[in-house]
Design an enzyme around this catalytic site. Structure first.
Site, PDB file in Angstrom:
ATOM      1  N   ARG A  13      -9.286   9.880 -11.927  1.00  0.00           N
ATOM      2  CA  ARG A  13      -9.887   9.646 -10.611  1.00  0.00           C
ATOM      3  C   ARG A  13      -9.500   8.313  -9.969  1.00  0.00           C
ATOM      4  NH1 ARG A  13     -10.718  14.342  -8.814  1.00  0.00           N
ATOM      5  NH2 ARG A  13     -11.948  15.644 -10.166  1.00  0.00           N
ATOM      6  N   GLY A  18      -5.639   6.893 -14.207  1.00  0.00           N
ATOM      7  CA  GLY A  18      -6.669   7.771 -14.758  1.00  0.00           C
ATOM      8  C   GLY A  18      -6.782   9.061 -13.960  1.00  0.00           C
ATOM      9  N   SER A  32       7.736 -17.427   1.625  1.00  0.00           N
ATOM     10  CA  SER A  32       8.084 -16.759   2.881  1.00  0.00           C
ATOM     11  C   SER A  32       9.408 -16.020   2.742  1.00  0.00           C
ATOM     12  CB  SER A  32       8.177 -17.784   4.012  1.00  0.00           C
ATOM     13  OG  SER A  32       9.208 -18.723   3.730  1.00  0.00           O
ATOM     14  N   HIS A  53       0.134 -14.200  -1.002  1.00  0.00           N
ATOM     15  CA  HIS A  53       1.397 -14.511  -0.335  1.00  0.00           C
ATOM     16  C   HIS A  53       1.882 -15.840  -0.899  1.00  0.00           C
ATOM     17  CE1 HIS A  53       0.454 -11.168   2.245  1.00  0.00           C
ATOM     18  NE2 HIS A  53      -0.728 -11.718   2.488  1.00  0.00           N
ATOM     19  N   GLU A  64       0.835  -1.211   0.000  1.00  0.00           N
ATOM     20  CA  GLU A  64       0.000   0.000   0.000  1.00  0.00           C
ATOM     21  C   GLU A  64       0.865   1.255   0.000  1.00  0.00           C
ATOM     22  OE1 GLU A  64      -3.981   2.066   1.762  1.00  0.00           O
ATOM     23  OE2 GLU A  64      -3.532  -0.016   2.268  1.00  0.00           O
ATOM     24  N   GLY A 113      -6.375   4.875  -0.513  1.00  0.00           N
ATOM     25  CA  GLY A 113      -6.563   3.494  -0.926  1.00  0.00           C
ATOM     26  C   GLY A 113      -8.029   3.113  -0.831  1.00  0.00           C
TER      27      GLY A 113
END
Length: 142
Positions: free
Chosen positions: A113, A111, A94, A91, A63, A84
């Site tokens: 928006r 874009g 590891s 996942h 993020e 966000g």
């Protein structure tokens, strides 16, 4: 080049001061015409009890990469911001405590928006640890 504000490593670093980015030890290392790359240590801040990279830390890393990339695609930081909307993560492998993982963010769509980004996180041996996709909304600052 997709950036509307030229991202330098110094400008990027300033966006993470006094935030989760800084707390997790995320460091941006490279910027290209359509990607950014950063590293995150697998240490006491980012592991789960089995001393492996925590899935939530991978998602926070993803993020961060997507949000920072979106910021540099904005025309005007004074009137626009990014948030966000949705994130997913697979996942796949590891990473052990003591390793450093690298994340690379690339656009799927940028874009006016909505921005959609793909983030791949891998170990130093190039094995993919996590693949993520984030949708970012461009909103007016309040």
């Amino acid at each position: 080049m997709i950036w509307k504000t030229l991202p330098t490593l110094e400008k990027i670093e300033a966006t993470g001061n006094n935030s989760l980015t800084e707390h997790l030890g995320i460091e941006f290392t490279e910027v290209g015409d359509d990607y950014m790359r950063a590293t995150m240590p697998v240490d006491h801040r980012t592991v789960q009890p089995m001393r492996l990279l925590h899935g939530g830390a991978s998602v926070a890393f993803a993020e961060t990469l997507g949000s920072v990339a979106s910021m540099f695609c904005l025309a005007d930081w004074a009137t626009q911001s990014v948030v966000g909307v949705e994130i997913n993560a697979n996942h796949l492998n590891s990473a052990k405590e003591g390793e450093v993982v690298t994340g690379t963010v690339r656009p799927i769509k940028v874009g006016r928006r909505i921005h959609v980004w793909e983030i791949k996180i891998h170990r130093s041996d190039e094995k993919i640890v996590c693949v993520s996709r984030i949708t970012i909304a461009v909103v007016e600052r309040r």
